[in-house]
Design a protein around this motif. Structure first.
Motif, PDB file in Angstrom:
ATOM      1  N   PHE A 154       0.814  -1.211   0.000  1.00 33.97           N
ATOM      2  CA  PHE A 154       0.000   0.000   0.000  1.00 33.97           C
ATOM      3  C   PHE A 154       0.850   1.264   0.000  1.00 33.97           C
ATOM      4  CE2 PHE A 154      -2.746  -3.273   1.032  1.00 33.97           C
ATOM      5  CZ  PHE A 154      -2.485  -3.798   2.282  1.00 33.97           C
ATOM      6  N   GLY A 155       1.820   1.321   0.902  1.00 31.84           N
ATOM      7  CA  GLY A 155       2.642   2.516   1.002  1.00 31.84           C
ATOM      8  C   GLY A 155       3.438   2.782  -0.260  1.00 31.84           C
ATOM      9  N   GLU A 156       4.025   1.740  -0.842  1.00 39.57           N
ATOM     10  CA  GLU A 156       4.842   1.922  -2.037  1.00 39.57           C
ATOM     11  C   GLU A 156       4.000   2.302  -3.252  1.00 39.57           C
ATOM     12  OE1 GLU A 156       7.860  -0.864  -2.936  1.00 39.57           O
ATOM     13  OE2 GLU A 156       8.272  -1.332  -0.840  1.00 39.57           O
ATOM     14  N   TYR A 157       2.844   1.664  -3.405  1.00 42.15           N
ATOM     15  CA  TYR A 157       1.990   1.998  -4.539  1.00 42.15           C
ATOM     16  C   TYR A 157       1.459   3.424  -4.422  1.00 42.15           C
ATOM     17  CZ  TYR A 157       2.011  -3.077  -5.180  1.00 42.15           C
ATOM     18  OH  TYR A 157       2.393  -4.380  -5.350  1.00 42.15           O
ATOM     19  N   GLY A 214       1.946  10.197  -4.505  1.00 46.40           N
ATOM     20  CA  GLY A 214       2.914  11.074  -3.875  1.00 46.40           C
ATOM     21  C   GLY A 214       3.406  10.526  -2.552  1.00 46.40           C
ATOM     22  N   PRO A 215       4.563  11.000  -2.077  1.00 41.80           N
ATOM     23  CA  PRO A 215       5.173  10.464  -0.850  1.00 41.80           C
ATOM     24  C   PRO A 215       4.340  10.677   0.408  1.00 41.80           C
ATOM     25  CG  PRO A 215       6.341  12.415  -1.630  1.00 41.80           C
ATOM     26  CD  PRO A 215       5.413  12.015  -2.722  1.00 41.80           C
ATOM     27  N   LEU A 216       3.625  11.792   0.510  1.00 40.35           N
ATOM     28  CA  LEU A 216       2.801  12.016   1.706  1.00 40.35           C
ATOM     29  C   LEU A 216       1.682  10.990   1.797  1.00 40.35           C
ATOM     30  CD1 LEU A 216       1.971  13.583   4.200  1.00 40.35           C
ATOM     31  CD2 LEU A 216       0.722  15.180   2.723  1.00 40.35           C
ATOM     32  N   ALA A 217       1.029  10.714   0.659  1.00 38.15           N
ATOM     33  CA  ALA A 217      -0.036   9.709   0.636  1.00 38.15           C
ATOM     34  C   ALA A 217       0.516   8.336   0.988  1.00 38.15           C
ATOM     35  CB  ALA A 217      -0.691   9.676  -0.747  1.00 38.15           C
ATOM     36  N   GLY A 218       1.693   7.998   0.444  1.00 39.05           N
ATOM     37  CA  GLY A 218       2.305   6.711   0.767  1.00 39.05           C
ATOM     38  C   GLY A 218       2.698   6.611   2.220  1.00 39.05           C
ATOM     39  N   PHE A 219       3.228   7.685   2.762  1.00 34.27           N
ATOM     40  CA  PHE A 219       3.650   7.701   4.164  1.00 34.27           C
ATOM     41  C   PHE A 219       2.465   7.492   5.097  1.00 34.27           C
ATOM     42  CE2 PHE A 219       4.500  10.126   8.087  1.00 34.27           C
ATOM     43  CZ  PHE A 219       5.660   9.489   8.517  1.00 34.27           C
ATOM     44  N   THR A 220       1.381   8.242   4.889  1.00 36.03           N
ATOM     45  CA  THR A 220       0.219   8.122   5.769  1.00 36.03           C
ATOM     46  C   THR A 220      -0.477   6.773   5.605  1.00 36.03           C
ATOM     47  OG1 THR A 220      -1.145   9.240   4.103  1.00 36.03           O
ATOM     48  CG2 THR A 220      -0.199  10.599   5.852  1.00 36.03           C
ATOM     49  N   THR A 221      -0.556   6.285   4.366  1.00 37.43           N
ATOM     50  CA  THR A 221      -1.217   4.999   4.135  1.00 37.43           C
ATOM     51  C   THR A 221      -0.427   3.853   4.753  1.00 37.43           C
ATOM     52  OG1 THR A 221      -2.173   5.802   2.049  1.00 37.43           O
ATOM     53  CG2 THR A 221      -2.109   3.420   2.389  1.00 37.43           C
ATOM     54  N   GLY A 222       0.880   3.831   4.499  1.00 36.00           N
ATOM     55  CA  GLY A 222       1.708   2.743   5.016  1.00 36.00           C
ATOM     56  C   GLY A 222       1.740   2.697   6.528  1.00 36.00           C
ATOM     57  N   TRP A 223       1.971   3.834   7.164  1.00 32.54           N
ATOM     58  CA  TRP A 223       2.065   3.839   8.625  1.00 32.54           C
ATOM     59  C   TRP A 223       0.708   3.642   9.292  1.00 32.54           C
ATOM     60  CZ3 TRP A 223       6.065   2.769  11.356  1.00 32.54           C
ATOM     61  CH2 TRP A 223       7.342   3.015  10.847  1.00 32.54           C
ATOM     62  N   THR A 224      -0.368   4.086   8.641  1.00 30.61           N
ATOM     63  CA  THR A 224      -1.703   3.831   9.197  1.00 30.61           C
ATOM     64  C   THR A 224      -2.001   2.344   9.200  1.00 30.61           C
ATOM     65  OG1 THR A 224      -2.544   5.994   8.496  1.00 30.61           O
ATOM     66  CG2 THR A 224      -4.166   4.284   8.926  1.00 30.61           C
ATOM     67  N   ALA A 226       2.191  -8.694   8.756  1.00 32.30           N
ATOM     68  CA  ALA A 226       1.761  -7.557   7.941  1.00 32.30           C
ATOM     69  C   ALA A 226       2.399  -6.255   8.408  1.00 32.30           C
ATOM     70  CB  ALA A 226       0.236  -7.443   7.982  1.00 32.30           C
ATOM     71  N   ALA A 227       2.417  -6.027   9.713  1.00 30.76           N
ATOM     72  CA  ALA A 227       2.996  -4.790  10.236  1.00 30.76           C
ATOM     73  C   ALA A 227       4.493  -4.718   9.948  1.00 30.76           C
ATOM     74  CB  ALA A 227       2.741  -4.683  11.736  1.00 30.76           C
ATOM     75  N   GLY A 228       5.199  -5.834  10.143  1.00 34.96           N
ATOM     76  CA  GLY A 228       6.641  -5.856   9.910  1.00 34.96           C
ATOM     77  C   GLY A 228       6.998  -5.623   8.463  1.00 34.96           C
ATOM     78  N   ARG A 229       6.278  -6.283   7.540  1.00 38.62           N
ATOM     79  CA  ARG A 229       6.589  -6.124   6.117  1.00 38.62           C
ATOM     80  C   ARG A 229       6.227  -4.725   5.627  1.00 38.62           C
ATOM     81  NH1 ARG A 229       8.062 -10.867   8.209  1.00 38.62           N
ATOM     82  NH2 ARG A 229       8.769 -12.335   6.619  1.00 38.62           N
ATOM     83  N   THR A 230       5.161  -4.147   6.161  1.00 38.86           N
ATOM     84  CA  THR A 230       4.787  -2.796   5.748  1.00 38.86           C
ATOM     85  C   THR A 230       5.839  -1.790   6.194  1.00 38.86           C
ATOM     86  OG1 THR A 230       2.431  -3.344   5.868  1.00 38.86           O
ATOM     87  CG2 THR A 230       3.015  -1.017   5.916  1.00 38.86           C
ATOM     88  N   MET A 231       6.333  -1.921   7.411  1.00 36.72           N
ATOM     89  CA  MET A 231       7.366  -1.006   7.893  1.00 36.72           C
ATOM     90  C   MET A 231       8.665  -1.180   7.114  1.00 36.72           C
ATOM     91  SD  MET A 231       6.843  -0.697  12.025  1.00 36.72           S
ATOM     92  CE  MET A 231       6.659  -2.445  12.377  1.00 36.72           C
ATOM     93  N   PHE A 232       8.975  -2.418   6.716  1.00 38.02           N
ATOM     94  CA  PHE A 232      10.155  -2.659   5.882  1.00 38.02           C
ATOM     95  C   PHE A 232      10.023  -1.908   4.559  1.00 38.02           C
ATOM     96  CE2 PHE A 232      12.135  -5.013   2.403  1.00 38.02           C
ATOM     97  CZ  PHE A 232      13.443  -5.118   2.851  1.00 38.02           C
ATOM     98  N   GLY A 233       8.848  -1.987   3.941  1.00 38.34           N
ATOM     99  CA  GLY A 233       8.632  -1.284   2.685  1.00 38.34           C
ATOM    100  C   GLY A 233       8.739   0.221   2.848  1.00 38.34           C
ATOM    101  N   ALA A 282      10.588   1.768   5.080  1.00 40.39           N
ATOM    102  CA  ALA A 282      12.010   2.068   5.258  1.00 40.39           C
ATOM    103  C   ALA A 282      12.744   2.036   3.922  1.00 40.39           C
ATOM    104  CB  ALA A 282      12.636   1.067   6.233  1.00 40.39           C
ATOM    105  N   GLU A 283      12.343   1.142   3.023  1.00 45.91           N
ATOM    106  CA  GLU A 283      12.954   1.075   1.701  1.00 45.91           C
ATOM    107  C   GLU A 283      12.761   2.383   0.936  1.00 45.91           C
ATOM    108  OE1 GLU A 283      13.933  -2.473  -0.452  1.00 45.91           O
ATOM    109  OE2 GLU A 283      15.132  -1.590   1.152  1.00 45.91           O
ATOM    110  N   LEU A 284      11.641   3.073   1.207  1.00 50.73           N
ATOM    111  CA  LEU A 284      11.345   4.338   0.546  1.00 50.73           C
ATOM    112  C   LEU A 284      11.854   5.536   1.337  1.00 50.73           C
ATOM    113  CD1 LEU A 284       7.682   3.677  -0.684  1.00 50.73           C
ATOM    114  CD2 LEU A 284       9.763   3.726  -2.045  1.00 50.73           C
ATOM    115  N   ARG A 285      12.684   5.306   2.339  1.00 52.87           N
ATOM    116  CA  ARG A 285      13.207   6.364   3.216  1.00 52.87           C
ATOM    117  C   ARG A 285      12.086   7.043   3.999  1.00 52.87           C
ATOM    118  NH1 ARG A 285      16.805   4.250   0.366  1.00 52.87           N
ATOM    119  NH2 ARG A 285      18.821   5.223  -0.087  1.00 52.87           N
ATOM    120  N   GLN A 286      10.988   6.330   4.239  1.00 52.18           N
ATOM    121  CA  GLN A 286       9.879   6.871   5.016  1.00 52.18           C
ATOM    122  C   GLN A 286       9.831   6.252   6.411  1.00 52.18           C
ATOM    123  OE1 GLN A 286       6.396   6.223   2.592  1.00 52.18           O
ATOM    124  NE2 GLN A 286       6.850   7.962   1.262  1.00 52.18           N
TER     125      GLN A 286
END
Length: 475
Positions: free
Chosen positions: A69-72, A78-88, A298-305, A307-311
């Motif tokens: 979700f965060g990467e897509y 945009g990065p803000l949308a990815g950041f909020t979606t991934g961390w949510t 799910a939480a671990g893999r999402t946070m890994f993704g 971090a890959e995006l520097r988020q």
């Protein structure tokens, strides 16, 4: 990361994440809100979720990603949308996991009332956390068997309930029969208001199915396993929910269902099984362990993704030799232990926040998946669209209808006193993430070419990387 999840694993991971508290306990709340019409609410909600999963499936097959979700969202919105979606999504998984891990202690107290609850909670956290660190294939096998036990139990309950109805066993109730669905105030017994209000609970019950997207980064042949899982999961879940509720409301009129416990007890009571409580306790314990297992993943893999995006912190990109993101897994385990402490110190407030954010976050993530898919499709050329291996159906009208539906559900949260806090907490959470992004993430973001190239980011992690036969690093 290592691709060790087969189609069998992915199907049961999604089932295990979606079939749990929402069915075993939450269904009583939806029945009380909508009456028999809640069956129609589950069908409509299930159709909307199917469109979400098909949209996600199209993106996952085209570009398998652990961050999903965060990467897509970062790529297309945009990065803000990815950041909020991934961390949510990551935070949703953590807080739901806190509730489930606390429930384990309660369930074990049924058999061992004199053993302190925290012992069982600690044991469950350490055991499941350790199994998640071994390899993704071990995680997949564990989730397969936990989900299988849960699904077999649900099927047994449905069959037992059908037997009660067919044999006319009253089970101590005033009347048993399918006619209960329309004879006690009508199918829309609570009117349009009750039917609409039930969607807040119904949609939360489908939460967890989107984990299919997270598994794409570690799936064997994602172009085959993802479509198979996406096409089968919604139908199975709808059948489980709808058939179960038909049986429950046929055995016991909807207005008599007690919201303080699980409606499944009614089926066992109707059969006359003396050990109903013990059997149900095994089922709910298995359901809790299954959900914890999926949520940690799910939480671990999402946070890994992220971090890959520097988020996210760079340390979250570290992998074990088996390709497991061990730092993010340990972060989730640590959050569970912190959540346990919070439940001890302020149980009422913590559970309120947990349920509120989880409800809001589930629908928010689905909405962002749909918006991301729409943006991605609009950027494609006709040739690229024709080359899609798993295109979402009903484009674009189905996706637009699903977006309106999800937005409507978000608005509905504000009309009921019991769910209004979810909307308030959700808005505060998104505002907090926006502030963190503006102050910390945005100033440190590199250019797009650096975001896409993550090889250099893990050069300092050589002890955690495995080398293939040519001496090259294999993630």
């Amino acid at each position: 990361m290592s691709r060790g999840l087969s189609s069998r694993h992915i199907r049961f991971i999604a089932l295990g994440s979606a079939i749990g508290t929402g069915l075993f306990y939450g269904s009583s709340e939806s029945i009380r809100a909508g009456g028999p019409a809640v069956l129609l609410a589950y069908l409509i909600g299930g159709a909307a979720v199917f469109l979400v999963l098909r949209s996600l499936g199209e993106m996952a097959v085209s570009s398998p990603s652990a961050g999903s979700f965060g990467e897509y969202a970062t790529k297309h919105l945009g990065p803000l949308a990815g950041f909020t979606t991934g961390w949510t999504y990551a935070f949703e998984m953590v807080i739901v996991c806190v509730a489930d891990i606390t429930a384990v202690g309660v369930y074990m107290g049924f058999w061992f009332p004199h053993v302190p609850r925290w012992i069982w909670v600690l044991a469950a956290v350490l055991l499941i956390g350790a199994l998640n660190l071994v390899s993704v294939k071990v995680f997949g096998e564990l989730e397969f068997w936990l989900s299988l036990v849960k699904i077999v139990a649900i099927v047994a309950m449905i069959l037992a309930g059908i037997a009660v109805i067919a044999l006319g066993i009253d089970g101590g109730h005033a009347h048993v029969g399918v006619s209960n669905l329309w004879e006690n105030g009508g199918f829309f017994a609570n009117g349009a208001h009750g039917f609409v209000a039930s969607f807040a609970v119904v949609m939360f019950a489908f939460g967890g199915t989107e984990i299919i997207g997270v598994t794409a980064g570690e799936a064997e042949s994602p172009e085959k396993t993802i479509p198979s899982a996406v096409n089968s999961i919604p139908l199975r879940i709808i059948l489980f929910y709808v058939l179960t509720l038909v049986v429950i409301m046929s055995i016991n009129p909807w207005q008599n269902i007690d919201t303080s416990g699980s409606p499944f007890v009614e089926i066992f009571a109707g059969v006359g099984l003396k050990s109903a409580a013990a059997v149900l306790n095994v089922v709910v314990l298995t359901a809790a362990l299954s959900a914890i297992n999926s949520d940690i993943f799910a939480a671990g893999r999402t946070m890994f993704g992220l971090a890959e995006l520097r988020q996210g912190p760079a340390a979250m990109r570290r992998l074990t030799r088996n390709g497991v993101p061990w730092v993010t897994t340990l972060v989730v385990v640590g959050a569970l232990l912190l959540g346990l402490l919070m439940n001890v110190l302020m149980p009422g407030e913590v559970f309120l926040v947990i349920s509120s954010i989880a409800t809001f976050a589930t629908v928010w993530v689905w909405l962002m998946i749909l918006l991301t898919h729409v943006k991605a499709r609009r950027k494609m050329s006709p040739e690229e669209t024709a080359a899609l291996k798993f295109p979402a159906p009903f484009w674009p009208y189905g996706q637009m209808a699903a977006i309106v539906f999800m937005a409507t559900v978000m608005v509905l949260l504000g009309f009921s006193a019991s769910t209004r806090v979810a909307l308030v907490v959700g808005v505060v959470w998104l505002a907090l993430l926006a502030g963190v992004y503006a102050l910390w993430v945005r100033p440190r973001r590199p250019g797009p070419e650096a975001v896409l190239d993550t090889t250099e980011a893990t050069r300092d992690d050589l002890p955690e990387l495995e080398l293939d036969g040519s001496g090259s690093e294999r993630r």
